[in-house]
Scaffold this motif. Structure first.
Motif, PDB file in Angstrom:
ATOM      1  N   GLY A   4       0.814  -1.204   0.000  1.00 27.62           N
ATOM      2  CA  GLY A   4       0.000   0.000   0.000  1.00 27.62           C
ATOM      3  C   GLY A   4       0.851   1.259   0.000  1.00 27.62           C
ATOM      4  O   GLY A   4       2.071   1.210   0.062  1.00 27.62           O
ATOM      5  N   GLY A   5       0.179   2.387  -0.042  1.00 26.02           N
ATOM      6  CA  GLY A   5       0.872   3.656  -0.167  1.00 26.02           C
ATOM      7  C   GLY A   5       0.967   4.448   1.121  1.00 26.02           C
ATOM      8  O   GLY A   5       1.215   5.641   1.085  1.00 26.02           O
ATOM      9  N   VAL A   6       0.790   3.797   2.271  1.00 27.72           N
ATOM     10  CA  VAL A   6       0.821   4.516   3.542  1.00 27.72           C
ATOM     11  C   VAL A   6       2.014   4.022   4.360  1.00 27.72           C
ATOM     12  O   VAL A   6       2.251   2.813   4.471  1.00 27.72           O
ATOM     13  N   ASP A   7       2.766   4.958   4.900  1.00 30.26           N
ATOM     14  CA  ASP A   7       3.963   4.621   5.652  1.00 30.26           C
ATOM     15  C   ASP A   7       3.641   4.053   7.027  1.00 30.26           C
ATOM     16  O   ASP A   7       2.719   4.516   7.697  1.00 30.26           O
ATOM     17  N   PRO A   8       4.446   3.082   7.482  1.00 29.19           N
ATOM     18  CA  PRO A   8       4.333   2.619   8.862  1.00 29.19           C
ATOM     19  C   PRO A   8       4.937   3.682   9.784  1.00 29.19           C
ATOM     20  O   PRO A   8       5.734   4.513   9.351  1.00 29.19           O
ATOM     21  N   VAL A   9       4.558   3.657  11.054  1.00 27.67           N
ATOM     22  CA  VAL A   9       5.056   4.630  12.036  1.00 27.67           C
ATOM     23  C   VAL A   9       5.506   3.885  13.289  1.00 27.67           C
ATOM     24  O   VAL A   9       4.790   3.023  13.797  1.00 27.67           O
ATOM     25  N   TRP A  10       6.685   4.241  13.804  1.00 27.86           N
ATOM     26  CA  TRP A  10       7.230   3.647  15.029  1.00 27.86           C
ATOM     27  C   TRP A  10       6.739   4.383  16.262  1.00 27.86           C
ATOM     28  O   TRP A  10       6.568   5.603  16.244  1.00 27.86           O
ATOM     29  N   SER A  11       6.585   3.653  17.360  1.00 24.26           N
ATOM     30  CA  SER A  11       6.346   4.286  18.655  1.00 24.26           C
ATOM     31  C   SER A  11       7.658   4.968  19.076  1.00 24.26           C
ATOM     32  O   SER A  11       8.731   4.611  18.575  1.00 24.26           O
ATOM     33  N   PRO A  12       7.604   5.937  19.980  1.00 23.78           N
ATOM     34  CA  PRO A  12       8.821   6.647  20.380  1.00 23.78           C
ATOM     35  C   PRO A  12       9.929   5.739  20.917  1.00 23.78           C
ATOM     36  O   PRO A  12      11.104   6.032  20.735  1.00 23.78           O
ATOM     37  N   ASP A  13       9.567   4.624  21.538  1.00 18.59           N
ATOM     38  CA  ASP A  13      10.572   3.714  22.096  1.00 18.59           C
ATOM     39  C   ASP A  13      10.905   2.554  21.168  1.00 18.59           C
ATOM     40  O   ASP A  13      11.708   1.698  21.505  1.00 18.59           O
ATOM     41  N   GLY A  14      10.303   2.492  20.000  1.00 12.97           N
ATOM     42  CA  GLY A  14      10.574   1.441  19.032  1.00 12.97           C
ATOM     43  C   GLY A  14       9.943   0.097  19.351  1.00 12.97           C
ATOM     44  O   GLY A  14      10.201  -0.883  18.670  1.00 12.97           O
ATOM     45  N   ALA A  15       9.098   0.044  20.368  1.00 17.30           N
ATOM     46  CA  ALA A  15       8.490  -1.226  20.767  1.00 17.30           C
ATOM     47  C   ALA A  15       7.342  -1.641  19.857  1.00 17.30           C
ATOM     48  O   ALA A  15       7.047  -2.826  19.733  1.00 17.30           O
ATOM     49  N   ILE A  16       6.691  -0.665  19.220  1.00 16.10           N
ATOM     50  CA  ILE A  16       5.523  -0.937  18.373  1.00 16.10           C
ATOM     51  C   ILE A  16       5.692  -0.224  17.037  1.00 16.10           C
ATOM     52  O   ILE A  16       6.166   0.910  16.973  1.00 16.10           O
ATOM     53  N   LEU A  17       5.272  -0.898  15.981  1.00 16.40           N
ATOM     54  CA  LEU A  17       5.230  -0.334  14.642  1.00 16.40           C
ATOM     55  C   LEU A  17       3.776  -0.389  14.190  1.00 16.40           C
ATOM     56  O   LEU A  17       3.149  -1.452  14.250  1.00 16.40           O
ATOM     57  N   THR A  18       3.223   0.739  13.766  1.00 19.07           N
ATOM     58  CA  THR A  18       1.822   0.774  13.330  1.00 19.07           C
ATOM     59  C   THR A  18       1.762   0.897  11.808  1.00 19.07           C
ATOM     60  O   THR A  18       2.628   1.505  11.177  1.00 19.07           O
ATOM     61  N   HIS A  19       0.701   0.319  11.254  1.00 22.74           N
ATOM     62  CA  HIS A  19       0.463   0.438   9.815  1.00 22.74           C
ATOM     63  C   HIS A  19      -1.035   0.354   9.568  1.00 22.74           C
ATOM     64  O   HIS A  19      -1.680  -0.600  10.013  1.00 22.74           O
ATOM     65  N   PRO A  20      -1.619   1.354   8.889  1.00 21.46           N
ATOM     66  CA  PRO A  20      -3.048   1.298   8.600  1.00 21.46           C
ATOM     67  C   PRO A  20      -3.370   0.127   7.684  1.00 21.46           C
ATOM     68  O   PRO A  20      -2.602  -0.171   6.774  1.00 21.46           O
ATOM     69  N   GLY A  21      -4.480  -0.533   7.965  1.00 23.57           N
ATOM     70  CA  GLY A  21      -4.903  -1.648   7.128  1.00 23.57           C
ATOM     71  C   GLY A  21      -5.464  -1.163   5.809  1.00 23.57           C
ATOM     72  O   GLY A  21      -5.938  -0.038   5.694  1.00 23.57           O
ATOM     73  N   ASP A  22      -5.371  -2.010   4.806  1.00 24.43           N
ATOM     74  CA  ASP A  22      -5.923  -1.681   3.492  1.00 24.43           C
ATOM     75  C   ASP A  22      -7.374  -2.118   3.372  1.00 24.43           C
ATOM     76  O   ASP A  22      -7.979  -1.995   2.338  1.00 24.43           O
ATOM     77  N   ASP A  23      -7.938  -2.678   4.434  1.00 26.40           N
ATOM     78  CA  ASP A  23      -9.309  -3.177   4.385  1.00 26.40           C
ATOM     79  C   ASP A  23      -9.971  -2.929   5.736  1.00 26.40           C
ATOM     80  O   ASP A  23      -9.537  -2.065   6.486  1.00 26.40           O
TER      81      ASP A  23
END
Length: 171
Positions: A4-23
């Motif tokens: 997809g065309g949306v960037d993942p984003v890290w939490s400030p401490d690097g423990a979690i990576l978020t990514h919006p779903g395509d569905d």
């Protein structure tokens, strides 16, 4: 690698990576170290993850206060959901909901949460200005109206400074 065309984003401490779903699966949250290890093995699809259908939207950011991670998206203006890592599992905490619910006509373009979850920046297309709000639970109070438009605002670790880009053709 994310589809997809949306960037993942890290939490400030690097423990979690978020990514919006395509569905309709909503936001996907990955364990940071496990996502890197799976990607290095060439099998990113094997990374442990949690999908949260409560949180839709494209623009997302994540802050951390204590042991609670707050994730916002541009869904319905600005929506928020909170998570904790409990015994190695990313766990939703409480209900998700609309952020800044005390403001009836909340400007909702480019919402970005500070790393400490205390501030929210948004672009107000009505006034053509970027505004920064104090966040208190799901309520927000205007802290500063910059008086000019910016791109996405990024906060330093303690929210004492911001950075942003400006269009060279802006006023």
């Amino acid at each position: 690698r994310f589809q997809g065309g949306v960037d993942p984003v890290w939490s400030p401490d690097g423990a979690i990576l978020t990514h919006p779903g395509d569905d309709d699966k909503g936001m996907t949250l990955y364990h940071g170290d496990a996502a890197i290890a799976a990607a290095l093995r060439g099998k990113p699809e094997e990374a442990p993850k949690v999908s949260d259908p409560r949180l839709q939207g494209v623009y997302q950011s994540i802050g951390k206060s204590g042991d609670t991670y707050s994730v916002i998206t541009d869904q319905g203006g600005a929506s928020i959901a909170q998570y904790q890592i409990i015994e190695g599992v990313i766990t939703p905490m409480g209900q998700s909901g609309r952020l800044c619910n005390n403001i009836t006509s909340f400007p909702s373009d480019l919402p970005m949460l500070s790393r400490d979850s205390k501030y929210l920046s948004v672009y107000d297309s009505t006034t053509r200005s970027t505004k920064i709000y104090n966040v208190n639970g799901t309520s927000c109070d205007l802290a500063v109206d910059l008086g000019f438009p910016t791109g996405k605002v990024s906060f330093n670790m303690d929210s004492s400074q911001i950075t942003f880009h400006m269009d060279q053709f802006g006023e």
